[in-house]
Design a protein around this motif. Structure first.
Motif, PDB file in Angstrom:
ATOM      1  N   THR A   1      -3.817  -6.134  -4.174  1.00  0.00           N
ATOM      2  CA  THR A   1      -3.262  -4.908  -4.739  1.00  0.00           C
ATOM      3  C   THR A   1      -1.746  -5.002  -4.689  1.00  0.00           C
ATOM      4  N   GLY A   2      -1.095  -4.462  -5.698  1.00  0.00           N
ATOM      5  CA  GLY A   2       0.357  -4.527  -5.740  1.00  0.00           C
ATOM      6  C   GLY A   2       0.857  -5.953  -5.910  1.00  0.00           C
ATOM      7  N   ARG A   3       1.982  -6.247  -5.299  1.00  0.00           N
ATOM      8  CA  ARG A   3       2.586  -7.573  -5.376  1.00  0.00           C
ATOM      9  C   ARG A   3       2.364  -8.303  -4.052  1.00  0.00           C
ATOM     10  N   HIS A   4       1.932  -9.533  -4.156  1.00  0.00           N
ATOM     11  CA  HIS A   4       1.685 -10.300  -2.941  1.00  0.00           C
ATOM     12  C   HIS A   4       2.486 -11.596  -2.936  1.00  0.00           C
ATOM     13  N   ASP A   5       3.291 -11.754  -1.916  1.00  0.00           N
ATOM     14  CA  ASP A   5       3.978 -13.003  -1.595  1.00  0.00           C
ATOM     15  C   ASP A   5       3.905 -13.139  -0.074  1.00  0.00           C
ATOM     16  N   TRP A   6       4.025 -14.364   0.399  1.00  0.00           N
ATOM     17  CA  TRP A   6       3.840 -14.585   1.825  1.00  0.00           C
ATOM     18  C   TRP A   6       4.817 -13.784   2.689  1.00  0.00           C
ATOM     19  N   TRP A   7       6.004 -13.504   2.159  1.00  0.00           N
ATOM     20  CA  TRP A   7       7.032 -12.846   2.957  1.00  0.00           C
ATOM     21  C   TRP A   7       6.900 -11.328   2.994  1.00  0.00           C
ATOM     22  N   ARG A   8       6.174 -10.741   2.044  1.00  0.00           N
ATOM     23  CA  ARG A   8       6.126  -9.283   1.944  1.00  0.00           C
ATOM     24  C   ARG A   8       5.507  -8.604   3.173  1.00  0.00           C
ATOM     25  N   PRO A   9       4.386  -9.085   3.715  1.00  0.00           N
ATOM     26  CA  PRO A   9       3.860  -8.424   4.930  1.00  0.00           C
ATOM     27  C   PRO A   9       4.810  -8.518   6.116  1.00  0.00           C
ATOM     28  N   ILE A  10       5.546  -9.626   6.220  1.00  0.00           N
ATOM     29  CA  ILE A  10       6.474  -9.796   7.336  1.00  0.00           C
ATOM     30  C   ILE A  10       7.660  -8.857   7.196  1.00  0.00           C
ATOM     31  N   VAL A  11       8.299  -8.880   6.018  1.00  0.00           N
ATOM     32  CA  VAL A  11       9.437  -7.994   5.778  1.00  0.00           C
ATOM     33  C   VAL A  11       8.996  -6.534   5.869  1.00  0.00           C
ATOM     34  N   GLY A  12       7.809  -6.235   5.306  1.00  0.00           N
ATOM     35  CA  GLY A  12       7.311  -4.872   5.337  1.00  0.00           C
ATOM     36  C   GLY A  12       7.101  -4.350   6.749  1.00  0.00           C
ATOM     37  N   THR A  13       6.684  -5.218   7.653  1.00  0.00           N
ATOM     38  CA  THR A  13       6.477  -4.798   9.038  1.00  0.00           C
ATOM     39  C   THR A  13       7.790  -4.357   9.681  1.00  0.00           C
ATOM     40  N   PHE A  14       8.851  -5.116   9.428  1.00  0.00           N
ATOM     41  CA  PHE A  14      10.157  -4.739   9.979  1.00  0.00           C
ATOM     42  C   PHE A  14      10.698  -3.480   9.306  1.00  0.00           C
ATOM     43  N   VAL A  15      10.457  -3.345   8.008  1.00  0.00           N
ATOM     44  CA  VAL A  15      10.880  -2.139   7.302  1.00  0.00           C
ATOM     45  C   VAL A  15      10.149  -0.924   7.852  1.00  0.00           C
ATOM     46  N   LEU A  16       8.854  -1.064   8.071  1.00  0.00           N
ATOM     47  CA  LEU A  16       8.062   0.034   8.616  1.00  0.00           C
ATOM     48  C   LEU A  16       8.552   0.420  10.007  1.00  0.00           C
ATOM     49  N   LEU A  17       8.852  -0.575  10.821  1.00  0.00           N
ATOM     50  CA  LEU A  17       9.373  -0.302  12.161  1.00  0.00           C
ATOM     51  C   LEU A  17      10.695   0.456  12.081  1.00  0.00           C
ATOM     52  N   GLY A  18      11.576   0.003  11.190  1.00  0.00           N
ATOM     53  CA  GLY A  18      12.870   0.667  11.040  1.00  0.00           C
ATOM     54  C   GLY A  18      12.735   2.100  10.557  1.00  0.00           C
ATOM     55  N   LEU A  19      11.887   2.319   9.550  1.00  0.00           N
ATOM     56  CA  LEU A  19      11.685   3.672   9.029  1.00  0.00           C
ATOM     57  C   LEU A  19      11.063   4.584  10.074  1.00  0.00           C
ATOM     58  N   SER A  20      10.151   4.043  10.881  1.00  0.00           N
ATOM     59  CA  SER A  20       9.513   4.843  11.926  1.00  0.00           C
ATOM     60  C   SER A  20      10.526   5.263  12.981  1.00  0.00           C
ATOM     61  N   ILE A  21      11.428   4.356  13.332  1.00  0.00           N
ATOM     62  CA  ILE A  21      12.464   4.690  14.311  1.00  0.00           C
ATOM     63  C   ILE A  21      13.396   5.760  13.763  1.00  0.00           C
ATOM     64  N   VAL A  22      13.773   5.609  12.502  1.00  0.00           N
ATOM     65  CA  VAL A  22      14.639   6.609  11.873  1.00  0.00           C
ATOM     66  C   VAL A  22      13.944   7.973  11.841  1.00  0.00           C
TER      67      VAL A  22
END
Length: 316
Positions: free
Chosen positions: A28-49
């Motif tokens: 679903t959506g766009r899949h590249d090997w780096w997206r789950p990794i980058v997304g995890t850090f983005v999610l962590l950052g947004l959650s902290i904010v």
């Protein structure tokens, strides 16, 4: 004169395969090997904010009420306010996740919810019914165990009063379901699917999120940590087998809501620092048995009502 045209090759058929819940990030959506990794850090950052924003709002409210400060300079809040602050901060993980999956993977929050792209309400209701049954058995068993390991214990707990309890109950009913659901969306949702982007074996897929789930609850007893990891592994496998988060959400919400409500009945109950990570092994044994029982019952119920467990998706 007959005009002939060169044969036009038929378009290649789209490659379609049934995708289980843990593989949805691939299809679903766009899949590249780096997206789950980058997304995890983005999610962590947004959650902290998000948590910082909630904390800031509470601090501003406390300042307007001129509440006293502690030794660190923070406003002293009541146990209920402090609990509400924590629950609200965690609950904002849901919109943080929705933004992450759209921004990084160009997919919707529905693809983290279930293989149907939505929360299956009728299935969720059946899962809640089983969760209440499992929790009832757990409370009876833990009561028996408690009587055996602490037979001389005398209670010094003081009832908070109906007025305080009513306000607390309304607050908990509003916030705890969102908090518990947010944890499921993040751990059994995003993290499980992120791992599924790299692995195929369900057992291996559920282990990382289970370990992180246990660590996120703090370091108490070894047995308490094991109990949390077992919870993460079992409900992770149930999520894959049933095609969505409904069963995990039902069990988590029921468990947390009951624990918070019971703690709120006596003075200082919400102020305790103890969590599931602090349980002694006797209670852990009961809890793990109930978790496994719940999983068995859910899978039996799934055989009868047959919730969708696969999503047909085009593989790019």
């Amino acid at each position: 004169m007959t005009i002939t045209h060169p044969a036009v090759p038929a378009p290649a058929p789209q490659i379609v395969e049934p995708a289980t819940y843990d593989q949805l990030a691939r299809v679903t959506g766009r899949h590249d090997w780096w997206r789950p990794i980058v997304g995890t850090f983005v999610l962590l950052g947004l959650s902290i904010v998000a948590e910082m924003w909630v904390f800031g709002q509470f601090e501003s409210m406390a300042a307007s009420l001129d509440l006293p400060k502690d030794a660190d300079g923070f406003r002293i809040l009541s146990d209920l306010s402090d609990t509400a602050l924590t629950l609200a901060g965690i609950a904002l993980g849901i919109p943080a996740l929705a933004l992450t999956v759209w921004w990084i993977q160009r997919r919707t929050l529905g693809s983290v919810t279930s293989v149907t792209g939505r929360l299956r309400l009728s299935w969720l209701g059946r899962c809640f019914a089983l969760a209440v049954l499992a929790l009832g058995l757990s409370m009876v068993a833990m009561g028996v165990v408690g009587a055996l390991i602490e037979p001389e214990t005398t209670s010094e707990e003081t009832w908070v009063g109906w007025g305080t309890f009513a306000v607390t109950l309304v607050t908990l009913l509003c916030l705890v379901p969102l908090q518990a659901a947010a944890e499921e969306f993040i751990f059994r949702g995003w993290l499980l699917q992120a791992t599924g982007s790299f692995l195929r074996n369900p057992i291996l897929i559920v282990i990382p999120q289970a370990l992180l789930f246990g660590a996120a609850h703090g370091w108490g007893t070894v047995w308490g940590f094991i109990d949390l990891v077992v919870f993460g592994v079992v409900v992770g496998l149930v999520t894959i087998r049933t095609g969505g988060l409904e069963a995990a959400i039902a069990l988590h919400v029921t468990n947390n809501l009951t624990s918070f409500i019971m703690s709120s009945t006596y003075v200082g109950g919400l102020g305790t620092d103890e969590t599931a990570a602090d349980m002694p092994w006797q209670y852990v044994a009961v809890d793990m048995a109930v978790i496994v029982l719940f999983a068995v019952l859910i899978l039996q119920l799934a055989k009868r009502y047959k919730p969708a467990v696969n999503a047909s998706a085009r593989i790019s």
